[in-house]
Design an enzyme around this catalytic site. Structure first.
Site: not given
Ligand code: ACO
Length: 464
Positions: A321, A378
């Protein structure tokens, strides 16, 4: 109240109340005021930075930017705390109902018994859709995603309620808020009924909000439909959990759309569009797809590994998140609700076992620990909703129903704030600079040209 939530409001920590920015290139320094909220990180006020220094700030994805002041919701992502108007989400989910929370978000305080019944009545009196609006549905393909229908139908409300589109009139704003909260379940339920080819049931105003939604979704005219009170209570809790979440992508979209003076129905349609994406409200549908793809507990380690591979686009859906770097407090309530629903229905879902094992393994894995990736709301909501009977493509629509009050509360707050102005981010321009125009006959083919077939996904004009 949870220990974390009892945390004292952050006292102004800094002795300095300004921030000095020094331009290493020119040696110029600028004093920027520091603002303090009632709780949460300090904020550097850069409003005059461009006018005084000719400098923009760069923050794609707004990771460090507060775009507004707000009194509605507070999140402490490190502690895993979510407060609506000061009340922890766990307490609201346990002791309150969705109408209570709607009133709280819109008006700032929990309602008295009289205020509650007046509010309930204001909502239930507005649950029906205009019959002309109902005709819109027949223009959609039966296979249309319910969110596609919701974007269209909610936007179309602007064409029906001219008496609640004067954004400068607080009464009209309140009318629009009540209408949107009241009609959203009807709009979503009809999108589902349309996909099935079943008749659209009228709302039943004797029922509470969640029970009415269940009836509109699952009843057919040929049979009696009894609402299961345990399931209705679970659904009500799910709506509470989704009611608001501060300046998330869809809420920020609503604020940005509203900042130009657009009417509230158009703004909420924009919010629905933003929510639809798999990184936001579409994640619960994606979680179920992922759990099905994993298939068995034995396959979990391989998927946990894939999620860590920078060359693989796979991510653990329902994990991570932008704000929570701890367990999402809503996910805990959702996990409990999931068990309650499965117990009540006397069913088991093999996907729940896979989800729980996946959570256990990921939370033990150094990749997820180091990056502070925890289950979000979620992760368990898809399994819960599927057990209740929601088809997968209705999950995000349910999220939209719950979140409508948050969107409209933020829109209302923005419209009554003296500080509001049209949202207009700036950019760091990296494109071509001052090129000389060339007549078409003299232009050379460049590698950047895109073929039309690629642009349209190989489809012909007829198929578009
Ligand atoms: N699985 C694996 N790796 C992940 C995940 C994940 N679910 N989420 C983040 N990471 C990693 C990224 O690859 C990144 O790694 P890096 O630093 O080596 O590049 C690091 O963690 C940071 O991730 P970002 O994408 O930069 O974080 P951001 O804050 O932009 O994204 C998000 C947050 C979009 C929710 C992300 O965690 C994700 O895509 N999760 C899966 C989708 C999801 O569950 N969305 C629901 C959100 S809650 C809602 O809307 C109610």
């Amino acid at each position: 109240m949870s220990e974390a939530a009892k945390k004292e409001p952050m006292a102004p920590r800094a002795v300095r109340h300004s921030f000095t920015l020094t331009d290493n290139e020119t040696g110029d320094s600028y004093e920027l005021p520091i603002l303090h909220g009632n709780i949460g990180p300090r904020v550097i006020d850069i409003r005059k930075l461009y006018a005084e220094a000719g400098i923009f700030t760069y923050d794609p994805g707004f990771t460090s930017t507060a775009a507004c002041t707000s009194d509605i919701t507070y999140i402490d992502g490190d502690a895993g705390v979510l407060l609506h108007r000061g009340y922890p989400i766990e307490e609201l989910a346990e002791n309150s109902d969705y109408m209570d929370v709607c009133y709280l978000l819109l008006h700032g305080d929990l309602p008295s018994p009289e205020e509650k019944s007046e509010f309930d009545e204001n909502i239930t009196q507005r649950t029906m859709l205009h019959e002309q609006l109902v005709r819109f549905y027949s223009g959609f393909k039966r296979s249309a995603h319910p969110m596609a229908i919701m974007v269209g139908v909610v936007g179309a409300l602007s064409a029906f309620y001219h008496d609640s589109t004067d954004i400068n009139d607080p009464m009209q704003r309140m009318n629009a808020a009540n209408r949107l909260i009241a009609k959203m379940p009807t709009i979503a339920a009809y999108a589902y009924k349309y996909s099935l080819g079943q008749p659209f049931p009228y709302p039943d105003n004797k029922l509470d909000y969640a029970s009415n939604l269940l009836r509109m979704l699952f009843s057919v005219p040929t049979e009696e439909y009894e609402v299961n009170p345990v399931i209705a209570r679970a659904l009500d809790k799910i709506l509470i959990l989704h009611a608001d979440h501060e300046q998330n992508a869809s809420t920020s979209t609503v604020r940005l759309a509203g900042s130009s003076g657009a009417n509230p129905f158009a703004c909420i349609a924009a919010g629905i569009a933003s929510l639809w994406g798999p990184s936001h409200g579409g994640a619960n549908e994606a979680v179920l797809n992922m759990l099905e793809e994993i298939g068995t507990k034995e396959n979990i380690p391989q998927f946990v590994k894939r999620a860590q591979d920078p060359n693989d686009s796979f991510r653990l859906m329902g994990f991570g998140h932008r704000v929570y770097k701890n367990y999402d407090p809503r996910a805990k309530v959702m996990q409990k609700t999931c068990h309650e629903v499965l117990n009540e229905l006397g069913t088991s879902d093999p996907l729940l076992d896979i989800a729980m094992e996946l959570e256990r393994l990921a939370l033990e894995d150094s990749y997820f620990i180091d990056k502070k990736l925890y289950p979000n709301v979620d992760f368990y909501s898809g399994i819960t909703l599927r057990a209740i009977g929601f088809p997968d493509n209705m999950f995000t629509s349910l999220f939209a129903i719950g979140r409508t009050v948050g969107w409209i509360a933020h829109w209302k707050e923005m419209m009554s704030s003296a500080e509001s102005k049209i949202g207009r981010p700036r950019q760091l321009y990296k494109g071509e600079v001052a090129r000389q125009f060339t007549a078409v006959a003299n232009r050379e083919h460049t590698s950047r040209k895109i073929s039309w077939a690629w642009l349209w996904g190989g489809q012909s004009n007829n198929e578009r």
